[in-house]
Design a protein around this motif. Structure first.
Motif, PDB file in Angstrom:
ATOM      1  N   LEU A  24       0.829  -1.200   0.000  1.00  0.00           N
ATOM      2  CA  LEU A  24       0.000   0.000   0.000  1.00  0.00           C
ATOM      3  C   LEU A  24       0.866   1.254   0.000  1.00  0.00           C
ATOM      4  O   LEU A  24       1.872   1.328   0.708  1.00  0.00           O
ATOM      5  N   ALA A  25       0.449   2.232  -0.788  1.00  0.00           N
ATOM      6  CA  ALA A  25       1.132   3.524  -0.769  1.00  0.00           C
ATOM      7  C   ALA A  25       0.943   4.174   0.590  1.00  0.00           C
ATOM      8  O   ALA A  25      -0.139   4.083   1.174  1.00  0.00           O
ATOM      9  N   PRO A  26       1.972   4.824   1.128  1.00  0.00           N
ATOM     10  CA  PRO A  26       1.836   5.442   2.462  1.00  0.00           C
ATOM     11  C   PRO A  26       0.854   6.605   2.457  1.00  0.00           C
ATOM     12  O   PRO A  26       0.740   7.336   1.475  1.00  0.00           O
ATOM     13  N   LEU A  59      -3.962  -3.705   7.565  1.00  0.00           N
ATOM     14  CA  LEU A  59      -2.884  -3.394   6.626  1.00  0.00           C
ATOM     15  C   LEU A  59      -2.192  -2.077   6.965  1.00  0.00           C
ATOM     16  O   LEU A  59      -1.064  -1.841   6.528  1.00  0.00           O
ATOM     17  N   ASP A  60      -2.880  -1.229   7.706  1.00  0.00           N
ATOM     18  CA  ASP A  60      -2.301   0.069   8.078  1.00  0.00           C
ATOM     19  C   ASP A  60      -2.944   0.522   9.389  1.00  0.00           C
ATOM     20  O   ASP A  60      -4.081   0.992   9.401  1.00  0.00           O
ATOM     21  N   THR A  61      -2.200   0.370  10.459  1.00  0.00           N
ATOM     22  CA  THR A  61      -2.725   0.731  11.784  1.00  0.00           C
ATOM     23  C   THR A  61      -2.313   2.137  12.193  1.00  0.00           C
ATOM     24  O   THR A  61      -2.457   2.513  13.359  1.00  0.00           O
ATOM     25  N   SER A  62      -1.826   2.938  11.227  1.00  0.00           N
ATOM     26  CA  SER A  62      -1.387   4.296  11.560  1.00  0.00           C
ATOM     27  C   SER A  62      -2.556   5.212  11.894  1.00  0.00           C
ATOM     28  O   SER A  62      -2.366   6.267  12.493  1.00  0.00           O
ATOM     29  N   ARG A  63      -3.755   4.848  11.493  1.00  0.00           N
ATOM     30  CA  ARG A  63      -4.957   5.609  11.808  1.00  0.00           C
ATOM     31  C   ARG A  63      -6.119   4.624  11.925  1.00  0.00           C
ATOM     32  O   ARG A  63      -6.116   3.559  11.312  1.00  0.00           O
ATOM     33  N   PRO A  64      -7.113   4.967  12.713  1.00  0.00           N
ATOM     34  CA  PRO A  64      -8.230   4.039  12.894  1.00  0.00           C
ATOM     35  C   PRO A  64      -9.171   4.017  11.692  1.00  0.00           C
ATOM     36  O   PRO A  64      -9.342   5.025  10.999  1.00  0.00           O
ATOM     37  N   VAL A  65      -9.770   2.860  11.457  1.00  0.00           N
ATOM     38  CA  VAL A  65     -10.789   2.682  10.424  1.00  0.00           C
ATOM     39  C   VAL A  65     -12.096   2.323  11.125  1.00  0.00           C
ATOM     40  O   VAL A  65     -12.147   1.381  11.920  1.00  0.00           O
ATOM     41  N   PHE A  66     -13.139   3.088  10.836  1.00  0.00           N
ATOM     42  CA  PHE A  66     -14.428   2.885  11.481  1.00  0.00           C
ATOM     43  C   PHE A  66     -15.469   2.480  10.430  1.00  0.00           C
ATOM     44  O   PHE A  66     -15.891   3.310   9.621  1.00  0.00           O
ATOM     45  N   LEU A  92     -12.444  13.849   9.951  1.00  0.00           N
ATOM     46  CA  LEU A  92     -12.582  12.488   9.448  1.00  0.00           C
ATOM     47  C   LEU A  92     -12.512  12.467   7.926  1.00  0.00           C
ATOM     48  O   LEU A  92     -13.000  13.388   7.268  1.00  0.00           O
ATOM     49  N   SER A  93     -11.941  11.388   7.379  1.00  0.00           N
ATOM     50  CA  SER A  93     -12.153  11.052   5.971  1.00  0.00           C
ATOM     51  C   SER A  93     -13.368  10.135   5.909  1.00  0.00           C
ATOM     52  O   SER A  93     -13.497   9.223   6.731  1.00  0.00           O
ATOM     53  N   ALA A  94     -14.266  10.390   4.972  1.00  0.00           N
ATOM     54  CA  ALA A  94     -15.463   9.577   4.833  1.00  0.00           C
ATOM     55  C   ALA A  94     -15.523   9.026   3.414  1.00  0.00           C
ATOM     56  O   ALA A  94     -15.548   9.799   2.450  1.00  0.00           O
ATOM     57  N   LEU A  95     -15.532   7.700   3.282  1.00  0.00           N
ATOM     58  CA  LEU A  95     -15.536   7.071   1.966  1.00  0.00           C
ATOM     59  C   LEU A  95     -16.788   6.217   1.784  1.00  0.00           C
ATOM     60  O   LEU A  95     -17.051   5.327   2.599  1.00  0.00           O
ATOM     61  N   ARG A 273      -7.537   2.152  -1.247  1.00  0.00           N
ATOM     62  CA  ARG A 273      -6.373   2.958  -0.874  1.00  0.00           C
ATOM     63  C   ARG A 273      -6.273   4.212  -1.738  1.00  0.00           C
ATOM     64  O   ARG A 273      -5.996   5.307  -1.244  1.00  0.00           O
ATOM     65  N   GLN A 274      -6.522   4.061  -3.031  1.00  0.00           N
ATOM     66  CA  GLN A 274      -6.459   5.213  -3.926  1.00  0.00           C
ATOM     67  C   GLN A 274      -7.517   6.249  -3.556  1.00  0.00           C
ATOM     68  O   GLN A 274      -7.257   7.460  -3.563  1.00  0.00           O
ATOM     69  N   ARG A 275      -8.715   5.787  -3.205  1.00  0.00           N
ATOM     70  CA  ARG A 275      -9.764   6.716  -2.828  1.00  0.00           C
ATOM     71  C   ARG A 275      -9.418   7.442  -1.529  1.00  0.00           C
ATOM     72  O   ARG A 275      -9.717   8.637  -1.372  1.00  0.00           O
ATOM     73  N   GLU A 276      -8.797   6.739  -0.593  1.00  0.00           N
ATOM     74  CA  GLU A 276      -8.415   7.399   0.649  1.00  0.00           C
ATOM     75  C   GLU A 276      -7.313   8.431   0.403  1.00  0.00           C
ATOM     76  O   GLU A 276      -7.339   9.531   0.972  1.00  0.00           O
ATOM     77  N   LEU A 277      -6.364   8.090  -0.455  1.00  0.00           N
ATOM     78  CA  LEU A 277      -5.306   9.042  -0.797  1.00  0.00           C
ATOM     79  C   LEU A 277      -5.885  10.285  -1.462  1.00  0.00           C
ATOM     80  O   LEU A 277      -5.489  11.412  -1.160  1.00  0.00           O
TER      81      LEU A 277
END
Length: 339
Positions: A24-26, A59-66, A92-95, A273-277
């Motif tokens: 995953l891209a950082p 896959l990425d625990t640097s921020r929480p996923v809800f 928040l990021s909302a997807l 991941r792309q959408r979150e970026l």
């Protein structure tokens, strides 16, 4: 009531190796992510979405996923936003974990987020893009169709020239979203050597799945491949399989094969991941050029709000009517009538 269909009707591919954290891209920000699913009363469908969110978090625990849901099951968007605020988050990021931009994506989700912000004025959210038509998802389906060419899943060696693809979308009251289903079906068919592709829907709009089968049989194929364009399993996916089994029983001379929903696939992780970026970097672009509500506004019509079937109330920049779409003629006569 689900009917018993042939065990080889649905061809499920072997599980794929899922991405690792290194794939995953950082992320530039450690902003919490709100993963918003449509929601289903089907427990298997609900759990599939939660498993997808859990996988993405691990896959990425640097921020929480809800994870949360728009309707039909919980936790709701309001409940999860309250939980985020209680933990001290104000941004928040909302997807929307949705395939196409239709009513839920354009109005219902954003309305829920607006309601949450009214209760929590300090809250700021960054709304991301739906999954849409992407190369990764296209490759996913191409790989699954190639699997159906193997002797194991095509023992009669029916050629692609003798096969019709039946591409099944969920169905929407938004013509823009429905046209994206047809677009995806066409892109998948181009250069595939299948005899043709028919696009149909399991609900809301037309043609429905039964009509799709009727149209497919007009080409006198030896095989019909049913492709349910869904992220996860649920009541509608099971309905597609049941109707396909009924069609197989009614027309035994034509082989019917169903592909499954996308499920936990590496391509979906990469799209997410792309959408979150995009959301974090402020690069989100929505396709509103052909939105019927925007076109009405350009003509000087005043948009209205309305009450959603599930109790959501809209006070958004667009508006639309709840349609009675039991009959194809009624649907097509009324779909472009903006109240």
């Amino acid at each position: 009531m689900s009917i018993a269909h042939a065990p080889d009707l649905v061809v499920r591919p072997a599980p794929r190796n899922l991405p690792t954290a290194n794939d995953l891209a950082p992320l530039p920000l450690q902003r919490p992510l709100l993963m918003i699913g449509h929601g289903t009363r089907n427990p298997n469908g609900r759990q599939c979405f939660l498993d997808f969110a859990d996988l993405y978090q691990k896959l990425d625990t640097s921020r929480p996923v809800f994870p949360c849901f728009l309707e039909l099951t919980g936790p709701s968007i309001q409940e999860v936003v309250d939980h985020c605020v209680e933990q001290g988050y104000t941004e928040l990021s909302a997807l929307p974990i949705l395939l196409f931009a239709a009513r839920h994506n354009k109005f219902d989700v954003t309305n829920e987020l607006d309601l949450a912000r009214k209760r929590h004025p300090q809250l700021q959210y960054h709304y991301g893009r739906h999954f849409g038509i992407t190369p990764g998802i296209l490759d996913l389906w191409k790989q699954r169709l190639e699997l159906l060419d193997t002797p194991e899943h095509n023992p009669q060696c029916v050629s692609r020239e003798e096969t019709v693809l039946l591409f099944v979308g969920r169905g929407s009251s938004d013509p823009d979203a429905n046209s994206d289903v047809s677009k995806m079906a066409r892109i998948l068919w181009e250069g595939s050597n299948y005899q043709t592709v028919e696009t149909c829907f399991i609900g809301i709009t037309h043609p429905r799945l039964e009509e799709g089968f009727r149209r497919a049989r007009l080409y006198q194929p030896k095989r019909i491949i049913v492709l349910p364009y869904f992220l996860f399993t649920g009541t509608l996916v099971e309905k597609i399989f049941d109707i396909s089994a009924q069609q197989q029983a009614a027309y035994p001379d034509i082989q019917v094969t169903c592909l499954p929903e996308m499920g936990l696939h590496p391509a979906l992780v990469q799209v997410l991941r792309q959408r979150e970026l995009e959301t974090q970097m402020g690069q989100v672009q929505m396709n509103c050029e052909l939105c019927k509500f925007r076109l009405a506004a350009l003509k000087g019509e005043e948009p209205h709000s309305h009450s959603h079937d599930h109790g959501h109330h809209h006070h958004h920049g667009h508006g639309h009517a709840t349609l009675n779409v039991d009959k194809a003629a009624d649907y097509h006569n009324r779909i472009w009538q903006v109240p």
